[in-house]
Design a protein around this motif. Sequence first.
Motif, short mmCIF file in Angstrom:
data_model
loop_
_atom_site.label_atom_id
_atom_site.label_comp_id
_atom_site.label_asym_id
_atom_site.label_seq_id
_atom_site.Cartn_x
_atom_site.Cartn_y
_atom_site.Cartn_z
N ALA B 62 -7.86 -7.14 27.22
CA ALA B 62 -6.82 -6.97 26.21
C ALA B 62 -6.96 -7.96 25.08
CB ALA B 62 -5.45 -7.13 26.87
N GLY B 63 -7.97 -8.82 25.14
CA GLY B 63 -8.17 -9.76 24.05
C GLY B 63 -7.27 -10.98 24.11
N ILE B 64 -6.59 -11.17 25.23
CA ILE B 64 -5.70 -12.32 25.36
C ILE B 64 -6.52 -13.49 25.90
CG2 ILE B 64 -3.59 -13.17 26.43
CD1 ILE B 64 -2.82 -10.28 26.86
N ALA B 65 -6.40 -14.63 25.24
CA ALA B 65 -7.17 -15.80 25.66
C ALA B 65 -6.75 -16.22 27.06
CB ALA B 65 -6.93 -16.95 24.69
N ARG B 73 -6.06 -28.58 23.35
CA ARG B 73 -5.86 -28.27 21.92
C ARG B 73 -4.78 -29.16 21.35
NH1 ARG B 73 -4.41 -22.22 20.72
NH2 ARG B 73 -5.45 -21.56 22.60
N SER B 75 -1.36 -30.13 19.74
CA SER B 75 -0.14 -29.39 20.02
C SER B 75 0.62 -29.03 18.75
CB SER B 75 0.73 -30.18 20.97
OG SER B 75 1.64 -30.97 20.26
N GLY B 76 0.82 -29.97 17.84
CA GLY B 76 1.56 -29.65 16.63
C GLY B 76 3.04 -29.43 16.88
N ILE B 77 3.50 -29.67 18.10
CA ILE B 77 4.90 -29.41 18.43
C ILE B 77 5.65 -30.72 18.40
CG2 ILE B 77 6.41 -28.64 20.29
CD1 ILE B 77 4.13 -26.78 21.12
N GLY B 362 8.31 -23.11 26.83
CA GLY B 362 8.90 -22.52 25.64
C GLY B 362 7.95 -22.63 24.47
N SER B 363 7.91 -23.81 23.84
CA SER B 363 7.11 -23.98 22.62
C SER B 363 5.63 -23.77 22.85
CB SER B 363 7.32 -25.39 22.06
OG SER B 363 8.67 -25.64 21.83
N VAL B 366 4.63 -20.08 23.50
CA VAL B 366 4.65 -19.20 22.35
C VAL B 366 3.52 -19.54 21.40
CG1 VAL B 366 6.01 -18.36 20.45
CG2 VAL B 366 7.11 -18.95 22.56
N SER B 367 3.18 -20.84 21.28
CA SER B 367 2.15 -21.15 20.29
C SER B 367 0.75 -20.84 20.81
CB SER B 367 2.26 -22.60 19.85
OG SER B 367 1.54 -23.43 20.69
N THR B 368 0.53 -20.82 22.13
CA THR B 368 -0.81 -20.47 22.62
C THR B 368 -0.87 -19.07 23.20
OG1 THR B 368 -0.37 -21.30 24.83
CG2 THR B 368 -1.30 -22.85 23.26
N GLY B 369 0.26 -18.52 23.63
CA GLY B 369 0.28 -17.16 24.18
C GLY B 369 -0.24 -17.06 25.59
#
Lengths: 347, 405
Positions: B62-65, B73, B75-77, B362-363, B366-369
């Motif tokens: 499905a192309g999901i990592a 990675r 985070s940026g959060i 949560g954060s 959503v940001s990495t899926g």
Amino acid sequence: MKFYGLVAAAASLIAAPLIAAPAMAQQLAPSETLDAVKARGHVECGVHLGLPGFSFANDKGEWSGLDVDYCKSLAAAVLGDATKVKYTPTSVQQRWPVLQSKQVDVLARNTTITFSRNATLGVDFQGINFYEGQTFVVRTKAKVSAVKDLADGTICVAAGSTEEKTAADWFRERNLKVTIINFQKNDDAISAYDQGRCDAYTAGIGALAGQRIKFKNPEEHQILTEIISNDPQGPVTRWGDERWQLIVRWTLNAQIAAEAFGITSKNVDEMKAKSQNAEVRRILGVEGKFGEMMGLSNDWAYNIVKQVGNYGESYERTVGMGSALKLKRGSNELWTKGGLLFTPSFQ
Amino acid sequence: MLLGVRHRGGDYSAVSGALSAMLTFLRDRKVRDILWQAAATLVTVAVIWFFVRNASENMVKAGIASGFRFLWRDSGIEVPFNITGYKPSDNLLSLLWTGIVNTLLVSAASIVVATVVGFTVGLLRLSRNWLLSTLAGFYIEFVRNIPLLFFVLFWYFGVLAALPLPRGSYDMLGVIFLNRRGLSIPTPNDVSGLRLALLVIILLVAVQYGIARWARARQARTGRDFPVWPVGFVLCGGLPIAALVVGGMTTTWDLPILRGFNYRGGFVLVPEFVALFAALSTYTAGFIAEVVRGGIQSVRQGQIDAAKALGLTHGRIVRLVVIPQAMPVIIPPITSQYLNLIKNSSFGAAIAYPEIVAVFMGSALVSTGQSIEIIAITLGIYLVLSLSVSVFMNWYNARHKLVTR
């Protein structure tokens, strides 16, 4: 025996293509989602939990908004009836699993197009239906005129939205300190801002115009005009079903093309009967059989414009001057009139 | 022919010898148990392996990592409340660690306060004073019948509404400020003086412990009383405070100063922490009170009568006779309440307290899926936390178990 064998072989060689030909002419790439939609009888659309102007349910449960109009166009194109849609309200976290797990067919949820979403989530963006820009809403009493005045302040935001990262990056680049509080849902962030937990709430300028009605005293709040980032938003599909993606993409293009050619819900019948413009005739299904090429009826674009309207009509009704949000077209205008909306030709 | 027969008979006896050896082997209970265990383990491992393979293959299609590399990675959060010094430029692994620390912080603080309040309310419920016991009863029933989410939201929005905006903060001694954005406390710039004070305090506590043991031994030998508590107040109360004050005077302090919208500087205790802490403590205290009440009522009346006959005062009866016998009954249910409290700390996600569910599930999700990996990691962490608490409580219980004949 050998002679009759030869005759039988020759006959089958001649007959086979003739019999198979009609079947081969109808062969299109299989589309699991389109088959599921036709079997179900309605389109499953993932929308916002409640964003006035984009996807919002009133107290009778009737959905309206720009994204809702897109879903209705899709239903009109695929099933011929714009009312055959079921809306699944999703939060910022829920939207991705709901699309990936095939619970919804498309996500029309003012979702910003970003690289990492395209690359890691297995989703594709099929066009842009709204050019959004991120800004902040503050209390008028605070006398904030520019975004940099929010330094040392607290900002409420919905966790996982592009606004969260953009705001953090913007302040960090300018060496300004700011505290960002992440909430799980947009509504929680809005009520915390309203209660005074934060000095500002950040979202797109169009979204803020809609969310404004959720404040206790909307007059006490002021939406800044400075935009800190450009967020193009559009419908989202999952990887793997190219024919469905084709349908989603060209439904949006049909709405924009209709406005470009001046086809409105009021004059669509007249245009269909009388227009001599070749592209208009192809869009409305008079010639070209474009619908069949996608696996839909040739009336697909006619149904969209007749039942929902072109992009301009939809915009004015939901977020423009005919609505409570009163947003100007801005970038959301046709490219010939100074905006950014563009569609490839229907040829 | 005869030879052949004998030969065949020889074959059969070898085979039957092997068979009978195997049957004896299998008849042994221990061997059978081990074989069943091995079979069950193999089946479990196979099932888990199948599901993991299935999920990862479908995600790739499905192309999901997928995979765990996303943890490294950036985070940026943003996490507004942390004691680990996390910055958004750190990777997701340190975001995870920050979430864990925040969860532990609120859980530990709530466990301590919930236990103290719970014991007190439980004892009050059994008081002979009608007013006290009825008030305690109301508290317990109120807290047990309302869902925790209500308490969390009530404390958060209720407390928020009661506090003033930063411009009009309540200030204590001019250095501590309480407002809607949190409690701003000055922090020391140089901790070495305070570290010395901490060492002194530990020494004083050890001395007090030594004195208590010596006093108890002396009482057992000679029957003479020793004023342990007043000495304790001085050694563990007055002198430590003096040490901290002296330690505090050796450094400069980072004071909170009003700058524009908020107070900057010092350490900010956010209202999210206070609301979650208050809600968790008061909620779990109600349940602990009932457990304590049950434990105390399980002590046989004969014990209390005998203690009274010996002339012990009421306070000493409770402290020396009732509670030690009630503890083995109280500890297992209290362990469950502690585990519930740790899991309930996930309600922090509803009010933006940056604990592990809000920040990682949560954060970061959503940001990495990558939902499957992240949820699996979060489950694993809660499992480890809960198992640690259980193991510790079981050890504590075993130590205090009554030896009965």
